[in-house]
Structure formats: structure tokens, C-alpha cells
Design an enzyme around this catalytic site. Structure first.
Site, PDB file in Angstrom:
ATOM      1  N   HIS A  28      43.596 -48.288 -71.329  1.00 24.71           N
ATOM      2  CA  HIS A  28      43.923 -49.263 -72.294  1.00 24.71           C
ATOM      3  C   HIS A  28      42.237 -50.435 -72.806  1.00 24.71           C
ATOM      4  O   HIS A  28      41.648 -50.251 -71.261  1.00 24.71           O
ATOM      5  CB  HIS A  28      44.825 -50.295 -71.527  1.00 24.71           C
ATOM      6  CG  HIS A  28      45.661 -51.501 -72.345  1.00 24.71           C
ATOM      7  ND1 HIS A  28      44.779 -51.898 -73.091  1.00 24.71           N
ATOM      8  CD2 HIS A  28      47.099 -51.511 -73.489  1.00 24.71           C
ATOM      9  CE1 HIS A  28      46.152 -53.378 -74.170  1.00 24.71           C
ATOM     10  NE2 HIS A  28      46.864 -52.685 -73.724  1.00 24.71           N
ATOM     11  N   ASP A  46      46.375 -49.119 -63.043  1.00 22.63           N
ATOM     12  CA  ASP A  46      46.386 -50.801 -64.279  1.00 22.63           C
ATOM     13  C   ASP A  46      48.046 -49.726 -64.465  1.00 22.63           C
ATOM     14  O   ASP A  46      48.579 -48.617 -64.522  1.00 22.63           O
ATOM     15  CB  ASP A  46      45.830 -50.258 -65.721  1.00 22.63           C
ATOM     16  CG  ASP A  46      46.788 -50.663 -66.413  1.00 22.63           C
ATOM     17  OD1 ASP A  46      47.945 -51.194 -65.842  1.00 22.63           O
ATOM     18  OD2 ASP A  46      46.295 -50.168 -67.825  1.00 22.63           O
ATOM     19  N   GLN A  98      52.393 -49.928 -66.909  1.00 22.73           N
ATOM     20  CA  GLN A  98      53.241 -48.653 -67.740  1.00 22.73           C
ATOM     21  C   GLN A  98      54.027 -48.136 -66.894  1.00 22.73           C
ATOM     22  O   GLN A  98      55.142 -47.626 -66.781  1.00 22.73           O
ATOM     23  CB  GLN A  98      52.327 -47.233 -68.805  1.00 22.73           C
ATOM     24  CG  GLN A  98      52.270 -48.434 -70.292  1.00 22.73           C
ATOM     25  CD  GLN A  98      52.989 -49.446 -70.985  1.00 22.73           C
ATOM     26  OE1 GLN A  98      54.805 -48.582 -71.064  1.00 22.73           O
ATOM     27  NE2 GLN A  98      52.966 -49.785 -72.258  1.00 22.73           N
ATOM     28  N   LYS A 140      56.698 -56.092 -69.453  1.00 19.01           N
ATOM     29  CA  LYS A 140      57.481 -54.686 -70.020  1.00 19.01           C
ATOM     30  C   LYS A 140      58.324 -54.166 -68.554  1.00 19.01           C
ATOM     31  O   LYS A 140      58.762 -53.256 -69.154  1.00 19.01           O
ATOM     32  CB  LYS A 140      56.065 -54.024 -69.434  1.00 19.01           C
ATOM     33  CG  LYS A 140      54.774 -54.331 -70.651  1.00 19.01           C
ATOM     34  CD  LYS A 140      53.986 -53.402 -70.566  1.00 19.01           C
ATOM     35  CE  LYS A 140      52.607 -53.134 -71.236  1.00 19.01           C
ATOM     36  NZ  LYS A 140      52.803 -53.805 -71.970  1.00 19.01           N
ATOM     37  N   CYS A 196      45.846 -50.483 -78.891  1.00 20.68           N
ATOM     38  CA  CYS A 196      44.792 -50.576 -77.686  1.00 20.68           C
ATOM     39  C   CYS A 196      44.741 -49.447 -76.782  1.00 20.68           C
ATOM     40  O   CYS A 196      43.887 -50.247 -75.938  1.00 20.68           O
ATOM     41  CB  CYS A 196      45.178 -51.797 -76.734  1.00 20.68           C
ATOM     42  SG  CYS A 196      46.254 -53.785 -77.365  1.00 20.68           S
TER      43      CYS A 196
END
Lengths: 419, 150
Positions: free
Chosen positions: A136, A213, A216, A239, A377
Site C-alpha cells: 500500500h 503492515d 488487512q 478496519k 492506493c
């Protein structure tokens, strides 16, 4: 954690009351453009259950107050609830201590914190940072900025046509100049679940720290930062069915202790004098300014919510839904899935022959189906596949096969418009 | 197709997307300019040939969604043979057509361009319809570096 081991764990559990879960999300009960809402944009942000909304409402109605400074009752109550949420987050990701749970405004802020504090204080000209082609923008640009500031170089691990990291290329990029590896746990544009255990082991063999990261990943599978042995783990509350404006940075204690503060302000200091200021202990050293108090308490409620269902159950449920969606979407004439990794989470990025993703998105919306269209993104991913954009349906714990059927019906309508 | 969708994806738009008119580069164009919408990746280049103030030839190439391609196709059709002054007037009128809530305009005079009026009900798509027009405006104003919608 791999999909296989998730499946294995998930078979030990049984109940998944989808009707009750859907009933917890008031927003899902509405009609959009005259059709029942089918929300498949969870990769962008997830909807909030009643349990989270009520906690926010209660905070503002009953004990809104600033934390860590008041001696009055409301402030003590707010501080208690805020720190209780930090403890929930610590337990949720299995961090060793609450000192290692730094509360930020989101994944982006967490990554920037590591880049500007850890990165800027340790990197020098000629050092290297490894990222991947599927990152991202928020796990690319902070490192590019750091490279500009320090003279370090960014190295990029390429992906194959299925959207999987080419691990041999990763291994060959690791060298004596590598100072940090920053990798996405689950790709937002492709759904790929990266082999993060292997990535971490290979880096650690050379003494290189690894940042994951997890924006998600955290809403969709169990995450145990100690089992992963990652050095930094970043994710967002919104999220994960919590409010927007909240995020987490987990870090190994020795690293966090060695890092200088990033932003200066309230809460991160111990004493301020014009000739010398001393900083607070972890985790407050990195928490400047009044945080999103309600948001953090709400994120704690969201963690209670998903924990009650069970992350293993959620992962198992979503992997079955993904398999169903993959099968029927693959059968649609002229539709191509972008991102077909063997180990994949509930993200279905797709393109349709001669039809632009934005036209798909607008027509789907008229059928009440909310998806994301664009570059997500992740412009380098679009470049890799030589496409300007994709349409993306992303699943969450409340989606059903019925949602997928509505999606497919709406996609067939797209084809009719352009037939 | 639902009635609502008919408002946006009218036959004229679907047709001009599938078979864009004036598509391709004009060799020896007097001016050309690229328009880019970073939000969706639409990228169109506009080419114009003038005879004094008159647009004698106009074309575009590139790629984009149905709305942006159809809009560019319809725009080039509408502007061929017009003076720059007339073109500026069409630009201004078209801008009102797709952005005003209740445009005080005579829809009839727009001819086929009126097919794009439905886009005003889709705020996220107005930039698609206006990309080529902003590029045109940039060219008429003497801008020679690329135009973006952001």
C-alpha cells in the site's frame, strides 16, 4: 499464520450464527438505491456493530473527559476505560506487555512513526530498506521520505503473476546493508497472505528487524506477534469494526526503548523546562497530544466483539465464502480475477474485458452493491498488471453467500449495459 | 437495465464508448495536451489543428471509463469547425450542464452532448465527464503541460 493452519484450528470450532452477527450491524439493514445494501468494501473500512456504537454513545453521554491528568471522577473513568482498551489490544495480538502497545491514529501513522523515529535515528547513506511490489502507498512513501532524509535506498521484492512474493528475489536482496524489512501481511489490492514467518526468519538470520503492515490481516485472522516474532506490527481500528482515527503500533521492547520520540507534545513528556525536557516511559513516549479517546475505547469494544465470535471462526467462515465467491466469479465470461495467490484472504480484485472499473462500480452501486474501484492506493500493483484500476469486492465476517449472489447478478447487469 | 442506469449509460454514451469518434493522434497537430485523472487512472490526450481561430481538426487518444471516453468523443464532434470563442462558450455551458443542480439551460441546443447531463446525479463521476473538457480549456488558455483533475 498460513491458511492451512487456520483451517486446522477452525475445524475445532463449530458455531457461527450469521443471522445474529448481521443483526448486530444496524447499517446493513438499509436500502441503497432501492435495493438492500450489500456491503463489500470492507478492505476500505468495516461497518460497526451496535456494541461499538453504544460504547461511543455512552462515552460522550456519560464520561467524556481528558485522560491521564484529571483528578476528577470523569477523567479517572475515561483514563480507566482508555487503558482497559490498551490491555484488550495487548491480549488480542498477544503482546508481552502494555508498554509495547502504542496507540496512534491508524496504520499509516504507525508506519510513519517507525520510519521517522527508528529509521531516522539509525539509517545512514547507503543503507537499504526492503519492501515489496504489493505494498500500500502507506508502506512505500514513508520509506521513500526516509530515504530522501538519510540517503538510504529502497529495494523492492517483485511478485509473480498470481500476486505472490518471489521469495528467491527476497533472499537475494537481503545483504549486509539491509537495515529494515517492511512487508504487508495481507495485500489490500490482491488478497495475498504473505509468508511472513519465513520472511521474518530470513531477515532475523541476518539480524534485520521486520515491520508488518497488518491493516488487512487483523480483522480476518488471528495475529500473535510473539509467535510471529515480528519487530513491529501496525494496524488500524476502523478496519477491525472499530471507529476511524485509531491505530496501533506494536514493537519489541528493546527497539521501542532505544527509539527517540517522534512527535512532541502533551502526554509524551515527564518534565518540561526550557533548558531540558525529559520524556515519559513507554508507551506514552510516543503518544503526543490528546488521543481519540472515544475511538480507542470503541476499538476495545470491537476487539471484545470479534473475540467473542473467535478469530479462528471468522477466518474459517471467510475462507469458505472466498472459495464460493472465487468459483462463481471465475465463471463469469470476460471477468478476470487479479490476485490468485494460493494462500489468499477475502479480497476479490477483478477487471472486465472492455469495461472500466469505474463503470462497474457505478452500476453495482445502483444495485445496492458497494465495492471499491480504483488503484487501491497500490499504484505499483496496477503497473505490474498493466491496468489502470480494478474493481474490488472485499469480505468481512458479516457477508454471506447471498451477498455474493447479489454481486454476481449486478455484474451480469454491467455486462448487459455494455453488451 | 434499470431506468436509473439508462439515465447515465444512455445508448449514445455506450455507442461513443464502444466506437469513439475522432480517436487517434492528429499528425502535425498545432497543439496537444494530456489530461489525467489520478483517482481512476483515466488518461486522455487532446490534439487540435487551427486555421486562424477556427478548430479545423480535433481528436483524442488514451484510455478511460465509458463516461470519459464518450465525453471526449462527443466533445470532439461538437467542436470541429467551431471558433475558439464558440468552443469556450460550449465549455462553459457544458460545465453548467453537468454540475448545476437544475441548470437553466436549453437542453435542446446541446444536441448529443445532452446525453451526458445524467452524470450530475453521480458526483463521483463528474470528473470523468469533465476530464477532456478541462484539457480543452487548458489548451485554449495556452497551457502546454499536463492537466489533472485533482
Amino acid at each position: 499464520m498460513t491458511a492451512k493452519s487456520l483451517m486446522k484450528q477452525a475445524t475445532q470450532t463449530v458455531t457461527y450464527d450469521i443471522e445474529k452477527i448481521r443483526d448486530d450491524f444496524p447499517i446493513l439493514k438499509q436500502q441503497v438505491n432501492g435495493k438492500p445494501l450489500v456491503y463489500l468494501d470492507n478492505g476500505a473500512t468495516a461497518q460497526k456493530p451496535q456494541q461499538v456504537i453504544e460504547v461511543l454513545d455512552q462515552y460522550y453521554r456519560e464520561y467524556n473527559s481528558n485522560i491521564h491528568r484529571g483528578v476528577h471522577t470523569l477523567s479517572e473513568k475515561a483514563t480507566g476505560a482508555y487503558e482497559a482498551a490498551r490491555l484488550k489490544i495487548k491480549n488480542f495480538i498477544n503482546a508481552e506487555s502494555i508498554q509495547q502497545v502504542i496507540l496512534t491514529s491508524g496504520t499509516t501513522a504507525s508506519i510513519n512513526l517507525v520510519a521517522q523515529s527508528y529509521g531516522r535515528s539509525t539509517l545512514k547513506q547507503g543503507d537499504e530498506i526492503i519492501i515489496t511490489e504489493m505494498e500500500h502507498h502507506s508502506n512505500i512513501v514513508p520509506w521513500q521520505m526516509l530515504c530522501e532524509q538519510t540517503g538510504a535506498k529502497l529495494k523492492v521484492v517483485p511478485i509473480n503473476d498470481k500476486g505472490e512474493l518471489i521469495m528467491e528475489e527476497y533472499e537475494s536482496l537481503l545483504n549486509d546493508r539491509t537495515r529494515l524489512v517492511a512487508v504487508v501481511h495481507i495485500s489490500n489490492a490482491l488478497g495475498t497472505i504473505n509468508p511472513v514467518e519465513d520472511i521474518i526468519k530470513l531477515a532475523h538470520n541476518r539480524g534485520i528487524p521486520v515491520l508488518l503492515d497488518g491493516a488487512q490481516a487483523v480483522p480476518h485472522c488471528p495475529v500473535d506477534v510473539q509467535a510471529l516474532d515480528c519487530d513491529f506490527y501496525c494496524f488500524s481500528g476502523h478496519k477491525l469494526f472499530g471507529p476511524t482515527g485509531t491505530g496501533v503500533l506494536y514493537g519489541k521492547k528493546a527497539l521501542l526503548e532505544s527509539m527517540p520520540p517522534w512527535q512532541g507534545g502533551g502526554d509524551m513528556i515527564r518534565t518540561v523546562r526550557f533548558d531540558e525536557t525529559t520524556y515519559n516511559d513507554l508507551p506514552y513516549k510516543f503518544e503526543a497530544g490528546t488521543p481519540d479517546i472515544a475511538g480507542v475505547i470503541g476499538t476495545g469494544a470491537a476487539i471484545d466483539y470479534v473475540s467473542a465470535i473467535g478469530m479462528d471462526n471468522i477466518a474459517h467462515y471467510e475462507s469458505e465464502l472466498l472459495a464460493y465467491a472465487t468459483e462463481i466469479m471465475s465463471a463469469i465470461d470476460g471477468l478476470t480475477l487479479v490476485g490468485t495467490a494460493d494462500n489468499k484472504a477475502g479480497i476479490l480484485s477483478f477487471v472486465m474485458k472492455d469495461i472500466h472499473p469505474h463503470d462497474i462500480g457505478t452500476i453495482l452501486d445502483q444495485h445496492g452493491v458497494a465495492i471499491r474501484t480504483g488503484h487501491h492506493c497500490a499504484m505499483p500493483v496496477m503497473e505490474r498488471y498493466e491496468i489502470p484500476a480494478t474493481a474490488r469486492a472485499s469480505l468481512a465476517l458479516y457477508n454471506t453467500r447471498d451477498d455474493i449472489d447479489h454481486l454476481v447478478e449486478a455484474i451480469n447487469n454491467v455486462r448487459k449495459v455494455f453488451a | 437495465m434499470s431506468i436509473d442506469m439508462k439515465d447515465l449509460y444512455q445508448d449514445v454514451i455506450v455507442d461513443h464508448n464502444r466506437t469513439p469518434r475522432n480517436f487517434g493522434k492528429i499528425d502535425h497537430a498545432d497543439v496537444s495536451l494530456e489530461g489525467y485523472n489520478p483517482l481512476c487512472g483515466d488518461r486522455l490526450t487532446l490534439y487540435i489543428k487551427f486555421d486562424n481561430d477556427t478548430i479545423t481538426d480535433i481528436s483524442f487518444d488514451g484510455s478511460g471509463c465509458a463516461i470519459s471516453v464518450a465525453s471526449a468523443s462527443l466533445m470532439t464532434e461538437a467542436l470541429k469547425g467551431k471558433t475558439t470563442e464558440q468552443a469556450e462558450k460550449v465549455f462553459n455551458d457544458f460545465h453548467h450542464l453537468i454540475t448545476d443542480e437544475e441548470p437553466e439551460l436549453d437542453i435542446e441546443k446541446f444536441g448529443k452532448l445532452a446525453a451526458l447531463a445524467g452524470v450530475r446525479d453521480y458526483p463521483s463521476r463528474i470528473k470523468c465527464a469533465s476530464l477532456c473538457w478541462h484539457t480543452l480549456n487548458g489548451l485554449l488558455e495556452g497551457n502546454r503541460s499536463s492537466i489533472t483533475t485533482e
